[in-house]
Structures are given as structure tokens and as C-alpha cells.
Design an enzyme around this catalytic site. Sequence first.
Site, PDB file in Angstrom:
ATOM      1  N   GLN A 180      -8.560 -13.696   2.246  1.00 11.51           N
ATOM      2  CA  GLN A 180      -7.425 -13.974   1.596  1.00 11.51           C
ATOM      3  C   GLN A 180      -6.124 -14.796   2.458  1.00 11.51           C
ATOM      4  OE1 GLN A 180      -5.342 -10.114   0.819  1.00 11.51           O
ATOM      5  NE2 GLN A 180      -4.047 -10.927  -0.476  1.00 11.51           N
ATOM      6  N   GLY A 181      -5.756 -15.929   1.580  1.00 10.11           N
ATOM      7  CA  GLY A 181      -4.819 -16.584   2.171  1.00 10.11           C
ATOM      8  C   GLY A 181      -3.664 -16.368   1.521  1.00 10.11           C
ATOM      9  N   SER A 228      -0.507 -14.246   3.248  1.00  8.89           N
ATOM     10  CA  SER A 228       0.784 -14.237   4.293  1.00  8.89           C
ATOM     11  C   SER A 228       0.914 -15.491   5.357  1.00  8.89           C
ATOM     12  CB  SER A 228       0.456 -12.935   5.315  1.00  8.89           C
ATOM     13  OG  SER A 228       0.625 -11.731   4.488  1.00  8.89           O
ATOM     14  N   GLU A 252      -4.832  -4.289  -5.446  1.00 14.62           N
ATOM     15  CA  GLU A 252      -5.057  -4.082  -4.018  1.00 14.62           C
ATOM     16  C   GLU A 252      -4.237  -2.670  -3.478  1.00 14.62           C
ATOM     17  OE1 GLU A 252      -4.175  -6.326   0.382  1.00 14.62           O
ATOM     18  OE2 GLU A 252      -2.823  -6.940  -1.064  1.00 14.62           O
ATOM     19  N   SER A 292       4.908  -4.378   2.582  1.00 11.24           N
ATOM     20  CA  SER A 292       5.446  -3.225   3.358  1.00 11.24           C
ATOM     21  C   SER A 292       6.021  -2.218   2.497  1.00 11.24           C
ATOM     22  CB  SER A 292       6.625  -3.940   4.559  1.00 11.24           C
ATOM     23  OG  SER A 292       7.769  -4.276   3.794  1.00 11.24           O
ATOM     24  N   GLU A 296       8.946  -1.008   2.619  1.00 11.37           N
ATOM     25  CA  GLU A 296      10.346  -1.380   1.998  1.00 11.37           C
ATOM     26  C   GLU A 296      10.187  -2.081   0.850  1.00 11.37           C
ATOM     27  OE1 GLU A 296      10.437  -0.227   6.505  1.00 11.37           O
ATOM     28  OE2 GLU A 296       9.168  -1.599   5.274  1.00 11.37           O
TER      29      GLU A 296
END
Length: 395
Positions: free
Chosen positions: A126-127, A129, A244, A380, A382
Site C-alpha cells: 500500500q502506497g 503514507s 481497512e 490515528s 485523533e
Amino acid sequence: MHLAFTEGEQAFREEVRQFLRDSVPPAMLRKMVEGRDVSKEEMVTWWRILNEKGWGVSHWPKEYGGTGWTSVQHYIFKEELQMYPAPTPLAFGVSMVGPVIYTFGDEAQKKYYLPRIANIDDWWCQGFSEPGSGSDLASLKTKAERKGDKWIINGQKTWTTFAQYADMIFCICRTDPAAKKQAGISFILVDMKSKGITVRPIQTIDGGHEINEVFFDDVEMPVENLVGEENKGWDYAKFLLSNERCGIARVGVSKERIRRIKKLASNIESYGRPVIEDPAFREKLAACEIELKALELTQLRVVADEDKDGKGKPNGASSMLKIKGAEIQQTTTELLMEVIGPFAAPYDEHPESSDEAMDWTAQIAPSYFNNRKVSIYGGSDEIQRNIIAKVVLGL
């Protein structure tokens, strides 16, 4: 408290359990139980056993090789895999890019890639981040410029899991730098053997190598490797991330860990008595089990909504599952650390002990450290709370 599954669903669960008992390679099972690394070859062998059974891409539409199971059956299947335990099919292909291709891709992409994903002929990574673009993924800087019948890709991806094994990577790239950041992104399939791709390992805190940096220097890809429409990749990425995050809850994994916690806590003594008899420890374990039961019920409500509202529709509740699932996974690793006490030395393989439980404890500290990442990857906590506020609460 028992969840109310129908007679047919219970029979299906037993069918899955029997298949696992008959089919999981013993050496791989032992590694899974002990928390040790399973090799790429072992994983591919097992996934092809699943695919031969017809269960490799169980949740895909039937016309693309799926089973036609209900969402509850699929939930049972994944839970049993995690509890046995056995590796679930490679998520990057089966649960991420596969659904994007059959939902948004063209017929040529479906015909070529979907069978290869199902049989693990292509190992995907997976590209998404990048340095500086993690939770704020839409700020990504990797760019793809169209020149004739090619995309020219330049940039860097990071935290790329299993890139060292991968044949293909699905990337979101900036294709319109003048557009607002979410609107100028496209979803492109990239061959990892292409000239200009460099993979560099990142060692994790537990001493392992599962993540990498991936660099793109004038990498050329055919224009037909674009999935869907140009500059619509953010929509496809959100669709993928919703799938995901549901998977990150990993209820079956936490159930298996609690089973192991109880077994070890019954056999390992602290101050002259089994750890399981310590009231403070029992209180923490009970609290974790209650949280896990609540998570399981919440996930089943999401699963029920899939059958009611239609599969493939992103569900904001997946963010709740992601947050709570991550918390529980981390709590279970903390409880395991507490159970084994001084045996948690991360790199002590305990060669002097012939006790199977003691050998297994050598992997508990690395697992504890590795699981610190669960509340960060996939978005994340948050960011998930912001999604909940907007999508679920309408704030």
C-alpha cells in the site's frame, strides 16, 4: 452472555473450524500460536489452500470469485481464522485494492488483476503514507505527471508494509497540483519491478522488518494503470480506508490473546500462587473481556447494516471499531506482559526451559512493543474521532 447466531450460522462456523483443523499446516500453526514470524512462502501456500477451497476472496461479489456468503458468515470466517489462529488472506490485495478494482476499475483491470489477487500471483503493498503526510494523508506530495501514454511518478512513500516482498503497489499520487488537496489525487497501480523504484527497510522497535520506505524516481507506468477517473483517487482511498478500519478491530485476534492470557496465567506463579488468582489481575482481565464483548456486538451491528444497506458502502462506525479494537489489542498485550513478569525480556529465547509456555513467552515483549502502532496506522485515533464527529454525529 452468548451472541445469537442462527442454527445455519452455527453450522457454518463448525464447517470453517473443521476445514482449519484439516488444512492448516502444523508448522505454520505452531508459529502462529507462539507469535513467531511466518515466512512469505508459508503464507502464500496457505492462502492458495484457501483459494482452492473457494474461500480466498470470500467477501468479493460472486462474479469475481466470491462466495456469496452473508456479511455474518464472512464475519464468522474471519473470526475463526484469527482465533485458530491462521493468517487471513493478504489484506492489501484481498481487502483493499481488490474491492477498489472491482468497484471502480475498468473491465480490463478486473479481468487481469482480480484472479491474480485471489491466487496471490501478485503480492500487493500500500502506497499511501508519506513523510509529513500520515494522518493528514491528503497533503501527500508524490506526484504523477502524464506524458503521452505514460504516468511519470516521483516521490516517496513510507511505513510500507511488506514492500520487500511486493510485486505491485497501489499508490495515491498528486495529479493536479492546482486543485485543492483532496481533489487533485489519483489512484494508480504500480509494478514494483519498475526502473526507478528503491525499497529501504525500516527496523521496528521489536527488532523486526515488516515496514519500508519506497522511493519513486521517474517511474513510468502506462496510463491504463489509473483506476477510475483522474483526480478522483481521494474518493477511492476513503472507500479503501473504511474497509481497512473495520478489519483493524480484529476481534478474533483479541479473543485468542485472552485465551492465551488465561492459560498462561493459570500456569505461571507470582508470589507463590497462579497469576490468575490475583484479584487485581482478574479485575483488569474481566474489564478487558467486557470491552471486547461490547466491541464484538458493535461490529456485528455494522455487519448487519452491510446486509441491510448494501455492501461496499463506507460506514462511519468503522472508525469506532478501529479506535476500540486498537485499545483492546494493546490492552491484551499489556496483560500478557503482566502475566509473564521477568520472562518478558524481549530477546531471551529461554533456551534452558523445555516448557512450551516459557518458549512462547519470548515473543510477548516484541508483540507488546509492535502493537503500539495499532492506534496510529490506518488513521490515528485523533483522526478517527474527527470522522466520528462529522460522519456519525453530524457535528
